[in-house]
Design a protein around this motif. Structure first.
Motif, PDB file in Angstrom:
ATOM      1  N   ILE A  51      -2.633 -33.941 -23.716  1.00  0.00           N
ATOM      2  CA  ILE A  51      -3.014 -34.311 -22.459  1.00  0.00           C
ATOM      3  C   ILE A  51      -3.835 -35.630 -22.339  1.00  0.00           C
ATOM      4  O   ILE A  51      -4.453 -36.016 -23.403  1.00  0.00           O
ATOM      5  CB  ILE A  51      -4.220 -33.317 -22.115  1.00  0.00           C
ATOM      6  CG1 ILE A  51      -4.704 -33.179 -20.553  1.00  0.00           C
ATOM      7  CG2 ILE A  51      -5.412 -33.142 -23.106  1.00  0.00           C
ATOM      8  CD1 ILE A  51      -5.673 -32.310 -20.104  1.00  0.00           C
ATOM      9  N   GLY A  55      -6.542 -36.329 -17.865  1.00  0.00           N
ATOM     10  CA  GLY A  55      -6.050 -35.045 -17.669  1.00  0.00           C
ATOM     11  C   GLY A  55      -5.004 -35.295 -16.618  1.00  0.00           C
ATOM     12  O   GLY A  55      -4.533 -34.045 -16.325  1.00  0.00           O
ATOM     13  N   THR A  58       0.253 -34.225 -18.602  1.00  0.00           N
ATOM     14  CA  THR A  58       0.294 -33.256 -19.592  1.00  0.00           C
ATOM     15  C   THR A  58       1.847 -33.050 -19.939  1.00  0.00           C
ATOM     16  O   THR A  58       2.625 -33.140 -19.228  1.00  0.00           O
ATOM     17  CB  THR A  58      -0.265 -31.752 -19.383  1.00  0.00           C
ATOM     18  OG1 THR A  58       0.386 -31.168 -18.101  1.00  0.00           O
ATOM     19  CG2 THR A  58      -1.565 -31.799 -18.872  1.00  0.00           C
ATOM     20  N   THR A  69      -1.538 -23.638 -21.725  1.00  0.00           N
ATOM     21  CA  THR A  69      -2.311 -24.365 -20.734  1.00  0.00           C
ATOM     22  C   THR A  69      -3.098 -25.107 -21.645  1.00  0.00           C
ATOM     23  O   THR A  69      -3.946 -24.866 -22.211  1.00  0.00           O
ATOM     24  CB  THR A  69      -2.946 -23.938 -19.515  1.00  0.00           C
ATOM     25  OG1 THR A  69      -1.767 -23.129 -18.959  1.00  0.00           O
ATOM     26  CG2 THR A  69      -3.352 -24.602 -18.674  1.00  0.00           C
ATOM     27  N   SER A  71      -6.176 -28.414 -21.548  1.00  0.00           N
ATOM     28  CA  SER A  71      -7.144 -28.720 -20.459  1.00  0.00           C
ATOM     29  C   SER A  71      -8.204 -29.560 -21.119  1.00  0.00           C
ATOM     30  O   SER A  71      -8.090 -29.510 -22.486  1.00  0.00           O
ATOM     31  CB  SER A  71      -7.828 -27.584 -19.759  1.00  0.00           C
ATOM     32  OG  SER A  71      -8.392 -26.824 -20.520  1.00  0.00           O
ATOM     33  N   ARG A  72      -8.889 -30.170 -20.577  1.00  0.00           N
ATOM     34  CA  ARG A  72     -10.053 -30.735 -21.194  1.00  0.00           C
ATOM     35  C   ARG A  72     -11.415 -30.970 -20.322  1.00  0.00           C
ATOM     36  O   ARG A  72     -11.325 -30.999 -19.272  1.00  0.00           O
ATOM     37  CB  ARG A  72      -9.491 -32.483 -21.467  1.00  0.00           C
ATOM     38  CG  ARG A  72      -9.276 -33.449 -20.383  1.00  0.00           C
ATOM     39  CD  ARG A  72      -8.737 -34.757 -20.843  1.00  0.00           C
ATOM     40  NE  ARG A  72      -9.496 -35.499 -21.736  1.00  0.00           N
ATOM     41  CZ  ARG A  72      -9.034 -36.184 -22.601  1.00  0.00           C
ATOM     42  NH1 ARG A  72      -7.626 -36.417 -22.766  1.00  0.00           N
ATOM     43  NH2 ARG A  72      -9.994 -36.863 -23.559  1.00  0.00           N
ATOM     44  N   ASP A  73     -12.462 -31.245 -21.006  1.00  0.00           N
ATOM     45  CA  ASP A  73     -13.790 -31.189 -20.459  1.00  0.00           C
ATOM     46  C   ASP A  73     -14.469 -32.340 -21.052  1.00  0.00           C
ATOM     47  O   ASP A  73     -15.192 -32.282 -21.944  1.00  0.00           O
ATOM     48  CB  ASP A  73     -14.625 -30.250 -20.409  1.00  0.00           C
ATOM     49  CG  ASP A  73     -15.847 -30.095 -19.888  1.00  0.00           C
ATOM     50  OD1 ASP A  73     -16.364 -30.934 -19.352  1.00  0.00           O
ATOM     51  OD2 ASP A  73     -16.460 -28.918 -19.591  1.00  0.00           O
ATOM     52  N   VAL A  79     -11.324 -30.462 -25.915  1.00  0.00           N
ATOM     53  CA  VAL A  79     -10.049 -30.225 -25.289  1.00  0.00           C
ATOM     54  C   VAL A  79      -9.612 -28.643 -25.605  1.00  0.00           C
ATOM     55  O   VAL A  79      -9.980 -28.261 -26.783  1.00  0.00           O
ATOM     56  CB  VAL A  79      -9.036 -31.126 -25.746  1.00  0.00           C
ATOM     57  CG1 VAL A  79      -7.477 -30.664 -25.224  1.00  0.00           C
ATOM     58  CG2 VAL A  79      -9.290 -32.455 -25.395  1.00  0.00           C
ATOM     59  N   TYR A  80      -8.890 -27.967 -24.761  1.00  0.00           N
ATOM     60  CA  TYR A  80      -8.746 -26.634 -24.962  1.00  0.00           C
ATOM     61  C   TYR A  80      -7.064 -26.402 -24.991  1.00  0.00           C
ATOM     62  O   TYR A  80      -6.309 -27.130 -24.304  1.00  0.00           O
ATOM     63  CB  TYR A  80      -9.336 -25.757 -23.849  1.00  0.00           C
ATOM     64  CG  TYR A  80     -10.854 -25.872 -23.626  1.00  0.00           C
ATOM     65  CD1 TYR A  80     -11.798 -25.197 -24.515  1.00  0.00           C
ATOM     66  CD2 TYR A  80     -11.451 -26.728 -22.976  1.00  0.00           C
ATOM     67  CE1 TYR A  80     -13.133 -25.433 -24.587  1.00  0.00           C
ATOM     68  CE2 TYR A  80     -12.823 -26.923 -22.836  1.00  0.00           C
ATOM     69  CZ  TYR A  80     -13.653 -26.467 -23.601  1.00  0.00           C
ATOM     70  OH  TYR A  80     -14.971 -26.579 -23.602  1.00  0.00           O
TER      71      TYR A  80
END
Length: 124
Positions: A51, A55, A58, A69, A71-73, A79-80
């Motif tokens: 990613i 964001g 991807t 999937t 994702s990031r915060d 990052v997840y």
């Protein structure tokens, strides 16, 4: 010290789900593409997903499209990787890594700052 730490691995039955986390310390993830890679015993390391820093981009390996999937915060510097419909062939050690060039491309040679990995085992 610049570090990435993976967590969230474990044992799950086929069809189950896990969420992996990649947390950074010593630097901020805001400007990095973050990738997930995996390696099973006797096999080469392969790219799973990545990613871009914003964001906005991807990429996924064909083998996990529709199931995983990323994702990031950035506020949490994390990052997840949400993994659903897990299969036995997903069993591996999963690593996260940072690409300072922020290409948003799943290419291992672009990545540094590798974590130590977290074990994912998918078995009945």
């Amino acid at each position: 010290q610049l570090q990435l730490v993976e967590s969230g691995g474990g044992l799950v039955q086929p069809g189950g789900s896990l969420r992996l986390s990649c947390a950074a310390s010593g630097f901020t993830l805001d400007y990095y593409t973050i990738g997930w890679f995996r390696q099973a015993p006797g096999k080469e390391r392969e790219g799973v997903s990545c990613i871009s820093s914003s964001g906005g981009r991807t990429n996924y390996a064909d083998s996990v499209k529709g199931r995983f999937t990323i994702s990031r915060d950035n506020a949490k510097n994390t990052v997840y990787l949400q993994m659903n419909s897990l299969k036995p062939e997903d069993t591996a050690i999963y690593y996260c890594a940072a690409d300072p060039y922020d290409y948003g491309i799943l290419r291992a040679t672009d990545f540094g700052s590798w974590g130590q990995g977290t074990q994912v085992t998918v078995s009945s």
